[in-house]
Design an enzyme around this catalytic site. Structure first.
Site: not given
Lengths: 329, 449
Positions: B218, B266, B386, B389
């Site tokens: 990840h 993302d 937000d 981010h």
């Protein structure tokens, strides 16, 4: 006044709380990042702070933590205090699992919930294994890649057991979505760690066959390629020498589309001493978009060159790989 | 066109929806006149500042869900402001120091809000916030002796760290603990003991690092694990070739990064994954040095047909790099920009290197797909902005602008900054993710005290 069930009697007007003096948050006169708390939130937390400071581990404190968690399931202090209360009261932990499940339904990506769940399940011991596997299955049916759910599931298997059907579970999820890398990762976890299977060495042949089939069905799917490499972890010689590995590369190259992962694996094989036959050279030659340049006599360089073309987002990486190639033999 | 085949799996279906959105954005971009292109590539500095300052001073009721993360909100906002090269006024700075002091536990470490238990993640956020503010008052508000005791009490016998008292143990906890200890100059053998073994046990067969042993590789954990190994000087224990191969494949055709294999792009992974390249370049000598083989002074990429080497139109810029058609146009646009604020002499002959990821494609994704023109940045089109981010998209943008420079003190050439040169952000220390200058000030301060 609204008359739905959400109507809530302020705690200050509930007789059972009359002995508690709420403790406001010490935010200072002029805090930054001030939150415009809803009134219910503020009041609940003021009472929570009072009980937390007094370390009151009572049934009413337990129900207050429940309310505070509903307002903000990310408050780890509240969860921590709740665990202390549960222990002090010797509470029914099966009920606790149901509570966590209700909260998790709308907050399945929150560290606190899963940490709490792990604590409860650990207390219940191996009896909880089946329920925990069912619970994670339910969460994964909504989001098959939920990281926390997979971690929890792995913990359950290791701490509480239930390995027997896990390979079937992975199989089923991969049938639903062969691109689900979390399911591939779980498969690797099972193959390498299950006490009921023969470990990586014992499982390798059947796993390689399964993986090769998955690659041939979708050569653009990165997951089985990485998995294939993983099956030979710490045994590079077998990986280099296994004809099943090089032949799946060759087969995919001959399809002449979606060849990036086949090229990449072949490059890695070459870097580790693989001796390619003429067939590989021909297959790479056939991938060139123009015949103007001759195929580099160094196959590694030729592969990097093709990759720079067909995988342009990584052109710099392939160029760098080219510069790092071992001297051609 | 998105395929509507019923044979598509969930992964394929979701991916094609996102790809459609991104392609649409790039198609629009490709079709507009040059002036509009330039506007589209602009970083909306004023709007971002307005959004950030508003958040620092007031947050709505929906933030109740982040009530245990307030030092994080401080960090996301303050670091974003610092990246933009701006600062907050003295009054607001005092208020921040005061507020964070109220989050500091009497026994050491910072909690998610006043009166909450100390937690490693919010300790990291609070310390980074105070370093970002930077002056003596701010730095001296950190009780280092007590933080040391708190960190030690979070250490598990196996070497890893727990997030809080009896809390979860993972790679994130290890990173936040070691990062804080290092920057505060309190890292010692006792804190380091066996943490490398734990990180090592989390490197997966894919090459990336997982949160716990056995989990999936990840981006966030890979960054945390790698940064930790660098800080404790054990980075060579990792299989770096496989790690690099894994992370390089996380950049997709969208230009942005995904967090895991076969997941969606993302914007926040611009930092978590992009930062990994910065770490490898700066702190790992073997990979770092060999990366410099690609010297921009030579006709690098000359054998790569994807790279357009265009001669200068107006003022002698030597070459422009792009890796796809829309990128080429984006780059071509840069030539029309006035580089008046750049000292041309100072940038000639500067040592440069090509990063191993596609930095222009990443900048394009961030500016066109992750930016809310009204202020703030976001995950992907159709998502909302937000503070999290905003912080990590800007951090990733800074990394992608500065990763070309061999020397961390030189300012990048205009051609490696997509869009107008005033898009250029402050450089960061990629290990701690604080603005480089503030990191150095803190380092000096904590070396003295």
């Amino acid at each position: 006044m609204e008359s739905d069930e959400g109507e809530r009697l302020p705690m200050s007007r509930r007789p059972e709380w009359s002995d508690v003096t709420p403790l406001p948050q010490d935010d200072g006169p002029d805090p930054v990042v001030p939150i415009d708390y809803k009134q219910d939130f503020t009041e609940t937390m003021d009472y929570f702070r009072a009980l937390y400071r007094a370390q009151e581990r009572s049934p009413r404190a337990l129900s207050l933590t429940q309310e505070a968690i509903r307002f903000n399931p990310g408050n780890y202090t509240v969860w921590h205090f709740r665990r202390q209360i549960l222990e002090s009261l010797d509470a029914d932990l099966h009920e606790e699992l149901d509570f966590v499940e209700r909260i998790a339904k709308s907050n399945s990506k929150n560290y606190q919930i899963w940490h709490h769940r792990r604590w409860v399940a650990g207390k219940l011991g191996s009896d909880a294994a089946i329920k925990e596997l069912e619970f994670t299955k339910k969460i994964l049916s909504l989001d098959a890649k939920n990281y926390h759910a997979w971690s929890h599931r792995q913990w359950v298997l290791q701490a509480l057991g239930g390995w027997e059907d896990e390979l079937d579970f992975c199989q089923k999820l991969l049938e639903e979505d062969i691109f689900n890398n979390s399911a591939w990762n779980q498969r690797y976890f099972v193959v390498t760690r299950s006490p009921f299977l023969g470990g990586l060495k014992g499982m390798r042949d059947s796993e390689v066959s399964y993986t090769v089939e998955a690659i041939m069905a979708n050569p653009e799917n990165e997951s089985p390629w990485r998995y294939l490499r993983g099956l030979y972890k710490d045994d590079i010689q077998s990986w280099v020498n296994d004809p099943k590995v090089s032949s799946v590369c060759l087969k995919v190259l001959r399809i002449k589309s979606n060849s990036v992962f086949a090229l990449s694996m072949l490059l890695d094989l070459l870097c580790h001493g693989f001796r390619p036959s003429e067939e590989f050279r021909e297959a790479i030659g056939a991938l060139r978009t123009s015949d103007s340049e001759p195929l580099d006599s160094d196959l590694g360089k030729a592969i990097c060159h093709v990759l720079q073309l067909v995988d342009s987002i990584r052109a710099n990486y392939w160029m760098w790989r080219k510069s790092k190639l071992p001297v051609a033999v | 066109m998105a395929s509507t085949s019923s044979n598509e799996t969930v992964t394929q279906r979701e991916q094609s929806i996102v790809l459609e959105d991104v392609k649409l954005m790039y198609t629009i971009f490709a079709d507009v006149p040059p002036k509009t292109k330039l506007l589209m590539l602009e970083l909306h500095r004023d709007n971002h500042m307005e959004y950030l300052l508003r958040g620092l001073q007031q947050l709505g009721p929906s933030f109740c869900a982040l009530d245990a993360n307030r030092p994080w909100i401080c960090y996301w906002i303050l670091h974003s402001i610092a990246l933009l090269g701006e600062s907050i006024d003295a009054r607001l700075e005092d208020r921040t120091i005061d507020f964070l002091s109220r989050c500091q536990d009497p026994d050491g470490g910072y909690g998610g809000g006043p009166g909450q238990m100390p937690h490693l993640a919010t300790t990291y956020a609070a310390v980074n916030s105070l370093i970002t503010l930077g002056d003596e008052k701010s730095l001296s508000s950190i009780d280092r002796d007590k933080i040391y005791r708190f960190l030690l009490s979070m250490k598990d016998p196996n070497g890893a760290f727990r997030m809080h008292d009896a809390g979860e143990m993972d790679v994130r906890a290890c990173y936040t603990a070691i990062s804080v200890a290092s920057v505060l100059n309190i890292l010692d053998d006792e804190l380091v003991r066996d943490v490398g073994n734990y990180i090592l046990s989390c490197q997966t067969y894919e090459g990336g690092i997982s949160g716990e042993p056995g989990s999936e590789a990840h981006g966030g954990y890979t960054f945390c694990g790698l940064a930790t190994m660098i800080l404790i000087n054990e980075v060579d224990r990792l299989d770096l070739a496989t790690l690099l191969d894994w992370v390089v494949f996380r950049q997709g055709v969208e230009g942005g990064f995904q967090g895991r294999t076969n997941k969606l792009v993302d914007g926040c992974y611009s930092f978590w994954q992009g930062g990994i390249f910065a770490l490898l370049q700066r702190f790992h000598t073997i990979i770092g040095e060999s990366m410099t083989l690609l010297d921009a002074g030579q006709a690098n990429c000359a054998d790569s047909p994807q790279t357009t080497v265009e001669s200068d139109i107006s003022d002698g810029e030597e070459s422009l790099h792009g890796t796809s058609s829309s990128g080429d146009e984006a780059c071509a646009i840069q030539q029309g920009v006035n580089f008046g604020n750049v000292d041309r002499k100072s940038i000639e002959g500067r040592a440069e290197r090509e990063p191993l990821f596609n930095s222009i494609a990443l900048q394009r994704y961030l500016l066109l797909c992750s930016q809310d023109p009204g202020g703030g940045l976001k995950d992907k089109p159709r998502k909302g902005r937000d503070h999290y981010h905003t912080c990590y998209c800007l951090s990733g943008l800074s990394v992608s602008q500065h990763c070309w420079s061999k020397d961390e003190d030189s300012s990048p050439l205009p051609r490696v900054v997509l869009g107008p040169y005033f898009n250029l952000l402050e450089p960061i220390n990629p290990i701690h993710n604080v603005v480089l200058e503030r990191y150095r000030e803190a380092q000096e301060f904590f070396a003295r005290s």
